[in-house]
Design an enzyme around this catalytic site. Structure first.
Site, PDB file in Angstrom:
ATOM      1  N   LYS A  38       0.833  -1.218   0.000  1.00  0.00           N
ATOM      2  CA  LYS A  38       0.000   0.000   0.000  1.00  0.00           C
ATOM      3  C   LYS A  38       0.863   1.262   0.000  1.00  0.00           C
ATOM      4  CE  LYS A  38      -1.919  -1.001   3.934  1.00  0.00           C
ATOM      5  NZ  LYS A  38      -1.219  -2.276   4.208  1.00  0.00           N
ATOM      6  N   ARG A  84      -9.162   1.255   8.709  1.00  0.00           N
ATOM      7  CA  ARG A  84      -8.792  -0.132   8.987  1.00  0.00           C
ATOM      8  C   ARG A  84      -9.910  -0.869   9.701  1.00  0.00           C
ATOM      9  NH1 ARG A  84      -2.871   0.636   8.923  1.00  0.00           N
ATOM     10  NH2 ARG A  84      -1.866  -1.396   8.923  1.00  0.00           N
ATOM     11  N   ARG A 101      11.415  -6.222   4.663  1.00  0.00           N
ATOM     12  CA  ARG A 101      11.191  -4.764   4.620  1.00  0.00           C
ATOM     13  C   ARG A 101      12.205  -4.052   5.514  1.00  0.00           C
ATOM     14  NH1 ARG A 101       5.365  -2.111   5.358  1.00  0.00           N
ATOM     15  NH2 ARG A 101       5.258  -3.329   7.288  1.00  0.00           N
ATOM     16  N   ARG A 155      11.479  -2.869  11.240  1.00  0.00           N
ATOM     17  CA  ARG A 155      10.559  -2.334  12.250  1.00  0.00           C
ATOM     18  C   ARG A 155      10.279  -3.393  13.315  1.00  0.00           C
ATOM     19  NH1 ARG A 155       5.736  -0.075   8.573  1.00  0.00           N
ATOM     20  NH2 ARG A 155       4.553  -1.101  10.213  1.00  0.00           N
ATOM     21  N   ARG A 162      -0.629  -9.386  13.278  1.00  0.00           N
ATOM     22  CA  ARG A 162      -1.174  -8.310  12.435  1.00  0.00           C
ATOM     23  C   ARG A 162      -2.032  -8.875  11.309  1.00  0.00           C
ATOM     24  NH1 ARG A 162       3.991  -5.193  10.907  1.00  0.00           N
ATOM     25  NH2 ARG A 162       2.605  -3.814   9.771  1.00  0.00           N
TER      26      ARG A 162
HETATM   27  P1  ADP Z   1       2.284  -1.795   3.220  1.00  0.00           P
HETATM   28  O1  ADP Z   1       2.306  -0.295   3.191  1.00  0.00           O
HETATM   29  O2  ADP Z   1       1.072  -2.374   2.569  1.00  0.00           O
HETATM   30  O3  ADP Z   1       2.521  -2.346   4.581  1.00  0.00           O
HETATM   31  P2  ADP Z   1       4.871  -1.633   1.817  1.00  0.00           P
HETATM   32  O4  ADP Z   1       4.604  -0.725   0.672  1.00  0.00           O
HETATM   33  O5  ADP Z   1       5.633  -1.087   2.966  1.00  0.00           O
HETATM   34  O6  ADP Z   1       3.487  -2.297   2.329  1.00  0.00           O
HETATM   35  O7  ADP Z   1       5.610  -2.931   1.260  1.00  0.00           O
HETATM   36  C1  ADP Z   1       6.001  -4.000   2.121  1.00  0.00           C
HETATM   37  C2  ADP Z   1       7.383  -4.518   1.692  1.00  0.00           C
HETATM   38  O8  ADP Z   1       7.286  -5.193   0.443  1.00  0.00           O
HETATM   39  C3  ADP Z   1       8.411  -3.406   1.489  1.00  0.00           C
HETATM   40  O9  ADP Z   1       9.682  -3.915   1.866  1.00  0.00           O
HETATM   41  C4  ADP Z   1       8.365  -3.128  -0.011  1.00  0.00           C
HETATM   42  O10 ADP Z   1       9.616  -2.629  -0.506  1.00  0.00           O
HETATM   43  C5  ADP Z   1       8.027  -4.506  -0.576  1.00  0.00           C
HETATM   44  N1  ADP Z   1       7.139  -4.469  -1.752  1.00  0.00           N
HETATM   45  C6  ADP Z   1       6.127  -3.604  -2.013  1.00  0.00           C
HETATM   46  N2  ADP Z   1       5.511  -3.902  -3.180  1.00  0.00           N
HETATM   47  C7  ADP Z   1       6.151  -5.001  -3.669  1.00  0.00           C
HETATM   48  C8  ADP Z   1       5.975  -5.800  -4.859  1.00  0.00           C
HETATM   49  N3  ADP Z   1       5.010  -5.532  -5.762  1.00  0.00           N
HETATM   50  N4  ADP Z   1       6.811  -6.851  -5.029  1.00  0.00           N
HETATM   51  C9  ADP Z   1       7.775  -7.136  -4.094  1.00  0.00           C
HETATM   52  N5  ADP Z   1       7.985  -6.417  -2.963  1.00  0.00           N
HETATM   53  C10 ADP Z   1       7.188  -5.368  -2.751  1.00  0.00           C
HETATM   54  P1  ADP Z   2       1.358  -1.874   7.602  1.00  0.00           P
HETATM   55  O1  ADP Z   2       0.695  -1.320   6.411  1.00  0.00           O
HETATM   56  O2  ADP Z   2       2.667  -2.493   7.292  1.00  0.00           O
HETATM   57  O3  ADP Z   2       0.468  -2.755   8.421  1.00  0.00           O
HETATM   58  P2  ADP Z   2       1.209   0.684   8.992  1.00  0.00           P
HETATM   59  O4  ADP Z   2       2.381   1.555   9.037  1.00  0.00           O
HETATM   60  O5  ADP Z   2       0.069   1.052   8.141  1.00  0.00           O
HETATM   61  O6  ADP Z   2       1.767  -0.750   8.636  1.00  0.00           O
HETATM   62  O7  ADP Z   2       0.641   0.472  10.472  1.00  0.00           O
HETATM   63  C1  ADP Z   2       1.472   0.116  11.555  1.00  0.00           C
HETATM   64  C2  ADP Z   2       0.643   0.024  12.824  1.00  0.00           C
HETATM   65  O8  ADP Z   2       0.082   1.316  13.138  1.00  0.00           O
HETATM   66  C3  ADP Z   2      -0.566  -0.911  12.752  1.00  0.00           C
HETATM   67  O9  ADP Z   2      -0.218  -2.247  13.015  1.00  0.00           O
HETATM   68  C4  ADP Z   2      -1.459  -0.308  13.850  1.00  0.00           C
HETATM   69  O10 ADP Z   2      -1.012  -0.662  15.140  1.00  0.00           O
HETATM   70  C5  ADP Z   2      -1.221   1.177  13.686  1.00  0.00           C
HETATM   71  N1  ADP Z   2      -2.194   1.793  12.746  1.00  0.00           N
HETATM   72  C6  ADP Z   2      -1.924   2.374  11.556  1.00  0.00           C
HETATM   73  N2  ADP Z   2      -3.050   2.816  10.969  1.00  0.00           N
HETATM   74  C7  ADP Z   2      -4.073   2.524  11.822  1.00  0.00           C
HETATM   75  C8  ADP Z   2      -5.487   2.700  11.793  1.00  0.00           C
HETATM   76  N3  ADP Z   2      -6.106   3.289  10.740  1.00  0.00           N
HETATM   77  N4  ADP Z   2      -6.190   2.263  12.851  1.00  0.00           N
HETATM   78  C9  ADP Z   2      -5.613   1.681  13.915  1.00  0.00           C
HETATM   79  N5  ADP Z   2      -4.297   1.462  13.991  1.00  0.00           N
HETATM   80  C10 ADP Z   2      -3.520   1.870  12.961  1.00  0.00           C
END
Ligand code: ADP
Ligand code: ADP
Ligand code: ZN
Length: 214
Positions: free
Chosen positions: A13, A88, A127, A160, A171
C-alpha cells in the site's frame, strides 16, 4: 481524486500510495507514518499508540479518527488525497464517510492491493524502513544502494519492531478480522478496485494508473 489503499500489512500500500501521490500531485496520508513520527517525537499520542503497535494490535478508533479528519481538511487536500492504512475498521470507514458527507463529498476509489498471506511474511521480513524520512525498502525487491543506509536521506534503515515474524502473524489475524470486511463495504459503494499485488512493483503501479487514468 480521493483514494483509499486497502490490503494486508505488507501488501505494498505504502509503496504504491507514494507513487500515486507523486503522479497525481495529491498528499499521501499514512496513519502508520503519523503514529511513528509521534513516537519518534515522544508525544502523548505516540506513547499511547506505541503500546498497541508493538503488540500488532490496532490503535483505538478514538485516537485515530480525529487525527485523519483534521488532516483531510487541510488546504493541501482540497484536490484530493491518498489514504494509506486508513480506514482499517468499519467504524473508521463510517467516520470518514460521515465527515465527507458534511462537506458534500464522497471517496472516489478504494484500491485493494491483493496479496495472499503466504507472500506477506516474506515481504515483511525483508522490509527495511527509514524512521527518519519514512522511505521503505526491501532487501531483495527494492534494496538500498548502500546496505543499511536510506537512499533518500542517508539515515539508517531498520527492521521495524512490528515486522518481526511473531508480530506479523498477529497483524495478519487483525487484518482478517477487522480490516478485510472493508472490501465488502466499498464493493457495496461501487468504488472497489482490485489489483494483483503479487506482481512486481512497476506492474502493480501500471494497473493502478489504468484504473485512475493517466
Ligand atoms: P504496506 O504499506 O502495505 O505495509 P509496503 O509498501 O511497505 O506495504 O511494502 C512491504 C514490503 O514489500 C516493502 O519492503 C516493499 O519494498 C516490498 N514491496 C512492495 N511492493 C512489492 C511488490 N510488488 N513486489 C515485491 N515487494 C514489494
Ligand atoms: P502496515 O501497512 O505495514 O500494516 P502501517 O504503518 O500502516 O503498517 O501500520 C502500523 C501500525 O500502526 C498498525 O499495526 C497499527 O497498530 C497502527 N495503525 C496504523 N493505521 C491505523 C489505523 N487506521 N487504525 C488503527 N491502527 C492503525
Ligand atoms: Zn530516509
Amino acid at each position: 481524486m480521493k483514494i483509499i489503499m486497502l490490503g494486508a500489512p505488507g501488501a505494498g500500500k505504502g509503496t504504491q500510495a507514494k507513487r500515486i501521490a507523486e503522479k497525481y500531485s495529491i498528499p499521501h496520508i499514512s496513519t502508520g507514518d503519523i503514529f511513528r513520527a509521534n513516537i519518534k517525537n515522544g508525544t502523548e499520542l505516540g506513547k499511547k499508540a506505541k503500546t498497541y503497535m508493538d503488540q500488532g494490535a490496532l490503535v483505538p478508533d478514538a485516537l485515530t479518527c480525529d487525527l485523519v479528519m483534521d488532516r483531510i481538511q487541510q488546504e493541501d487536500c482540497k484536490n484530493g488525497f491518498v489514504l494509506d492504512g486508513f480506514p482499517r475498521t468499519i467504524p473508521q470507514a463510517e467516520a470518514l464517510d460521515a465527515a465527507l458527507k458534511n462537506i458534500g463529498q464522497t471517496m472516489d476509489y478504494a484500491i485493494d492491493v491483493d496479496v495472499p498471506d503466504e507472500n506477506i511474511v516474506n515481504r515483511m521480513g525483508g522490509r527495511r524502513a527509514c524512521l527518519n524520512c519514512g522511505a521503505t525498502y526491501h532487501i531483495t525487491f527494492h534494496p538500498t544502494k548502500e546496505e543499511g543506509k536510506c537512499d533518500a536521506c542517508g539515515s539508517e534503515t531498520v527492521l521495524r519492531d512490528d515486522d518481526k515474524p511473531e508480530t506479523v502473524q498477529k497483524r495478519l489475524e487483525v487484518y482478517h478480522a477487522q480490516t478485510q470486511p472493508l472490501i465488502d463495504y466499498y464493493k457495496e459503494q461501487n468504488i472497489l478496485k482490485t489489483v494483483d499485488g503479487t506482481r512486481p512493483m512497476d506492474e502493480v503501479f501500471e494497473a493502478i494508473v489504468a484504473i485512475l487514468g493517466a
